[in-house]
Design a protein around this motif. Structure first.
Motif, PDB file in Angstrom:
ATOM      1  N   PHE A  64       0.818  -1.212   0.000  1.00  0.00           N
ATOM      2  CA  PHE A  64       0.000   0.000   0.000  1.00  0.00           C
ATOM      3  C   PHE A  64       0.855   1.266   0.000  1.00  0.00           C
ATOM      4  O   PHE A  64       0.446   2.296  -0.560  1.00  0.00           O
ATOM      5  N   VAL A  65       2.026   1.213   0.611  1.00  0.00           N
ATOM      6  CA  VAL A  65       2.942   2.360   0.535  1.00  0.00           C
ATOM      7  C   VAL A  65       3.391   2.578  -0.904  1.00  0.00           C
ATOM      8  O   VAL A  65       3.486   3.712  -1.390  1.00  0.00           O
ATOM      9  N   LEU A  66       3.649   1.491  -1.625  1.00  0.00           N
ATOM     10  CA  LEU A  66       4.013   1.592  -3.041  1.00  0.00           C
ATOM     11  C   LEU A  66       2.890   2.259  -3.826  1.00  0.00           C
ATOM     12  O   LEU A  66       3.140   3.132  -4.674  1.00  0.00           O
ATOM     13  N   LEU A  67       1.646   1.874  -3.550  1.00  0.00           N
ATOM     14  CA  LEU A  67       0.504   2.468  -4.235  1.00  0.00           C
ATOM     15  C   LEU A  67       0.450   3.972  -3.996  1.00  0.00           C
ATOM     16  O   LEU A  67       0.307   4.758  -4.936  1.00  0.00           O
ATOM     17  N   VAL A  68       0.567   4.377  -2.746  1.00  0.00           N
ATOM     18  CA  VAL A  68       0.503   5.805  -2.413  1.00  0.00           C
ATOM     19  C   VAL A  68       1.646   6.567  -3.073  1.00  0.00           C
ATOM     20  O   VAL A  68       1.454   7.661  -3.625  1.00  0.00           O
ATOM     21  N   ALA A  69       2.850   5.982  -3.049  1.00  0.00           N
ATOM     22  CA  ALA A  69       4.010   6.652  -3.630  1.00  0.00           C
ATOM     23  C   ALA A  69       3.842   6.886  -5.127  1.00  0.00           C
ATOM     24  O   ALA A  69       4.154   7.967  -5.644  1.00  0.00           O
ATOM     25  N   VAL A  70       3.318   5.888  -5.831  1.00  0.00           N
ATOM     26  CA  VAL A  70       3.121   6.041  -7.276  1.00  0.00           C
ATOM     27  C   VAL A  70       2.046   7.079  -7.565  1.00  0.00           C
ATOM     28  O   VAL A  70       2.205   7.947  -8.439  1.00  0.00           O
ATOM     29  N   LEU A  71       0.940   7.031  -6.818  1.00  0.00           N
ATOM     30  CA  LEU A  71      -0.162   7.950  -7.081  1.00  0.00           C
ATOM     31  C   LEU A  71       0.193   9.396  -6.734  1.00  0.00           C
ATOM     32  O   LEU A  71      -0.412  10.327  -7.283  1.00  0.00           O
ATOM     33  N   MET A  72       1.148   9.601  -5.848  1.00  0.00           N
ATOM     34  CA  MET A  72       1.587  10.959  -5.544  1.00  0.00           C
ATOM     35  C   MET A  72       2.196  11.637  -6.766  1.00  0.00           C
ATOM     36  O   MET A  72       2.051  12.849  -6.965  1.00  0.00           O
ATOM     37  N   PHE A  73       2.874  10.845  -7.586  1.00  0.00           N
ATOM     38  CA  PHE A  73       3.540  11.402  -8.765  1.00  0.00           C
ATOM     39  C   PHE A  73       2.737  11.186 -10.043  1.00  0.00           C
ATOM     40  O   PHE A  73       2.895  11.929 -11.018  1.00  0.00           O
ATOM     41  N   ARG A  74       1.893  10.160 -10.068  1.00  0.00           N
ATOM     42  CA  ARG A  74       1.082   9.886 -11.253  1.00  0.00           C
ATOM     43  C   ARG A  74      -0.301   9.422 -10.802  1.00  0.00           C
ATOM     44  O   ARG A  74      -0.563   8.221 -10.692  1.00  0.00           O
ATOM     45  N   PRO A  75      -1.222  10.359 -10.544  1.00  0.00           N
ATOM     46  CA  PRO A  75      -2.534  10.017  -9.990  1.00  0.00           C
ATOM     47  C   PRO A  75      -3.353   9.066 -10.862  1.00  0.00           C
ATOM     48  O   PRO A  75      -4.230   8.374 -10.349  1.00  0.00           O
ATOM     49  N   THR A  76      -3.099   9.045 -12.168  1.00  0.00           N
ATOM     50  CA  THR A  76      -3.856   8.149 -13.046  1.00  0.00           C
ATOM     51  C   THR A  76      -3.278   6.744 -13.086  1.00  0.00           C
ATOM     52  O   THR A  76      -3.790   5.883 -13.815  1.00  0.00           O
ATOM     53  N   GLY A  77      -2.225   6.468 -12.323  1.00  0.00           N
ATOM     54  CA  GLY A  77      -1.580   5.162 -12.379  1.00  0.00           C
ATOM     55  C   GLY A  77      -0.475   5.145 -13.421  1.00  0.00           C
ATOM     56  O   GLY A  77      -0.295   6.104 -14.184  1.00  0.00           O
ATOM     57  N   ILE A  78       0.252   4.052 -13.483  1.00  0.00           N
ATOM     58  CA  ILE A  78       1.437   3.983 -14.346  1.00  0.00           C
ATOM     59  C   ILE A  78       1.084   4.146 -15.815  1.00  0.00           C
ATOM     60  O   ILE A  78       1.700   4.913 -16.543  1.00  0.00           O
ATOM     61  N   LEU A  79       0.058   3.426 -16.283  1.00  0.00           N
ATOM     62  CA  LEU A  79      -0.324   3.497 -17.696  1.00  0.00           C
ATOM     63  C   LEU A  79      -1.544   4.374 -17.945  1.00  0.00           C
ATOM     64  O   LEU A  79      -1.875   4.646 -19.097  1.00  0.00           O
ATOM     65  N   GLY A  80      -2.213   4.819 -16.885  1.00  0.00           N
ATOM     66  CA  GLY A  80      -3.392   5.657 -17.059  1.00  0.00           C
ATOM     67  C   GLY A  80      -4.588   4.867 -17.517  1.00  0.00           C
ATOM     68  O   GLY A  80      -4.522   3.673 -17.775  1.00  0.00           O
ATOM     69  N   GLU A  81      -5.722   5.549 -17.642  1.00  0.00           N
ATOM     70  CA  GLU A  81      -6.966   4.900 -18.038  1.00  0.00           C
ATOM     71  C   GLU A  81      -7.048   4.824 -19.561  1.00  0.00           C
ATOM     72  O   GLU A  81      -6.649   5.748 -20.262  1.00  0.00           O
ATOM     73  N   SER A  82      -7.585   3.701 -20.092  1.00  0.00           N
ATOM     74  CA  SER A  82      -7.660   3.565 -21.547  1.00  0.00           C
ATOM     75  C   SER A  82      -8.970   2.981 -22.052  1.00  0.00           C
ATOM     76  O   SER A  82      -9.257   3.054 -23.220  1.00  0.00           O
ATOM     77  N   LEU A  83      -9.782   2.395 -21.165  1.00  0.00           N
ATOM     78  CA  LEU A  83     -10.950   1.650 -21.620  1.00  0.00           C
ATOM     79  C   LEU A  83     -11.933   2.528 -22.395  1.00  0.00           C
ATOM     80  O   LEU A  83     -12.533   2.087 -23.356  1.00  0.00           O
ATOM     81  N   GLY A  84     -12.050   3.786 -21.991  1.00  0.00           N
ATOM     82  CA  GLY A  84     -13.004   4.656 -22.649  1.00  0.00           C
ATOM     83  C   GLY A  84     -12.421   5.506 -23.747  1.00  0.00           C
ATOM     84  O   GLY A  84     -13.108   6.341 -24.320  1.00  0.00           O
ATOM     85  N   ARG A  85     -11.158   5.294 -24.087  1.00  0.00           N
ATOM     86  CA  ARG A  85     -10.553   6.078 -25.159  1.00  0.00           C
ATOM     87  C   ARG A  85     -11.039   5.627 -26.525  1.00  0.00           C
ATOM     88  O   ARG A  85     -11.366   4.465 -26.736  1.00  0.00           O
ATOM     89  N   VAL A  86     -11.055   6.534 -27.435  1.00  0.00           N
ATOM     90  CA  VAL A  86     -11.456   6.205 -28.788  1.00  0.00           C
ATOM     91  C   VAL A  86     -10.316   5.497 -29.504  1.00  0.00           C
ATOM     92  O   VAL A  86      -9.171   5.915 -29.410  1.00  0.00           O
ATOM     93  N   ARG A  87     -10.630   4.384 -30.166  1.00  0.00           N
ATOM     94  CA  ARG A  87      -9.628   3.686 -30.974  1.00  0.00           C
ATOM     95  C   ARG A  87     -10.079   3.694 -32.414  1.00  0.00           C
ATOM     96  O   ARG A  87     -11.234   3.429 -32.714  1.00  0.00           O
ATOM     97  N   VAL A  88      -9.178   3.985 -33.275  1.00  0.00           N
ATOM     98  CA  VAL A  88      -9.492   4.040 -34.697  1.00  0.00           C
ATOM     99  C   VAL A  88      -9.424   2.652 -35.291  1.00  0.00           C
ATOM    100  O   VAL A  88      -8.494   1.918 -35.019  1.00  0.00           O
TER     101      VAL A  88
END
Length: 345
Positions: free
Chosen positions: A321-345
């Motif tokens: 859980f410390v790892l989770l907090v540390a990552v989210l402090m610098f990248r709130p969207t997570g390492i790869l970010g959200e993608s499920l709702g993105r438009v794909r061509v």
């Protein structure tokens, strides 16, 4: 005096942390291999969280109990096949062992998938029809988590004597861990290979389903804009139901793999901690991102394995859980970010 007491307290608590750098260095590759196996299990459960969140913006905290039901499902399947808990590993030959494990996994997946769909229909669908607020969904998810736990705790033993209840069911062992090869001095067993390979295959299959099929386009459309997707002829309710089904099926597969890796008791609250870690893995990788769930799970499994040697076994969960907090402090969207709702061509 207060300052002295605080200093003594800090000294005492710091003494519980080993900082065993030598142990970490000596066991680095073995910890990495074992951590990847744990992480692969987290990843499969994390995909269920990330799919539901991507489509509904709902944190389905009852998903950990779907995983727990999958553990009971595969246990029942093996019992129906004639097996019973024993300290000895059954020796049926490789082919028959694979067949039995496959049947148990399929049954566990069926139980988890059915339970996930039932959960959506009973608990969440009525709330959507009434236009409930997100907080209501969250509270309902937490409540259903306890409802399912207590069902297995108190009701299941009356329906199926000897199953559920306070006492844990000892897992049925079909596979004896055997060294296949070594890497960097670390032993890689057949169980580790099966877990990692199965997780990668299932994750890749799910990713292809979401990104390269008509049904996957429907999921992405609903995740991006549910109202417009409905106007375009996509059945939102059908997409949601099948999304829960996929998440449940993967949780059932993870339950079978978990029983191979960790031969501990199967109990009504046995999915709670693992579910929380899987949710953390989903957030770590970027909730709403399937590949992020895989990455987050593998990273979490490896880092908590390092942490238990570096700081002490009792700090294993804290490190995650410390790892989770540390990552989210610098990248709130997570390492790869959200993608499920993105438009794909």
């Amino acid at each position: 005096m207060i300052a002295t007491a605080l200093a003594d307290s800090v000294t005492v608590h710091a003494g519980n942390i080993d900082f065993n750098v030598a142990g970490l260095t000596a066991s680095f590759w073995q910890l990495t291999v074992d951590g990847l196996a744990y992480g692969a299990i987290y990843a499969l459960v994390a995909i269920g969280y990330t799919l539901v969140y991507g489509v509904l913006r709902l944190i389905n905290f009852a998903h950990s109990e779907i995983f727990m039901l999958g553990m009971f499902g595969q246990y029942v399947a093996l019992e129906l096949l004639g097996f019973a808990p024993s300290g000895n590993v059954y020796n049926e030959g490789v082919v028959m062992t694979v067949v039995f494990l496959g049947l148990a996994m399929l049954f566990g997946m069926a139980v988890s998938g059915t339970a996930a769909v039932g959960l959506e229909r009973v608990a969440y669908r009525p709330l959507r029809r009434r236009g409930a607020k997100p907080l209501v969904f969250l509270i309902t998810a937490i409540g259903m988590s306890f409802v399912i736990q207590e069902f297995v705790h108190y009701v299941l033993p009356k329906i199926w004597p000897g199953l559920g209840g306070t006492n844990a069911q000892q897992p049925i062992k079909l596979v004896q861990p055997v060294e296949v090869f070594t890497i960097g001095g670390a032993t890689v067993t057949n169980v580790t290979l099966v877990i990692i390979a199965a997780a990668l295959v299932l994750t890749a299959a799910t990713d292809m389903l979401i990104n390269r099929t008509k049904f996957g386009r429907g999921i992405r459309a609903v995740a991006q804009d549910p109202d417009t997707a409905t106007l375009m002829g996509i059945s939102r309710e059908r997409v949601i139901m099948l999304t829960f089904l996929i998440g449940g099926i993967l949780a059932g597969a993870a339950a079978m793999l978990y029983s191979l890796k960790i031969p501990s008791g199967i109990i009504y609250n046995g999915g709670f901690i693992l579910g929380i870690k899987a949710f953390s893995a989903a957030v770590l990788g970027g909730i709403g991102n399937l590949r992020g769930a895989l990455l987050g799970g593998l990273l979490l499994g490896v880092m908590e394995n390092y942490g238990q040697v570096l700081f002490g076994t009792e700090w294993r969960d804290v490190v995650a859980f410390v790892l989770l907090v540390a990552v989210l402090m610098f990248r709130p969207t997570g390492i790869l970010g959200e993608s499920l709702g993105r438009v794909r061509v």
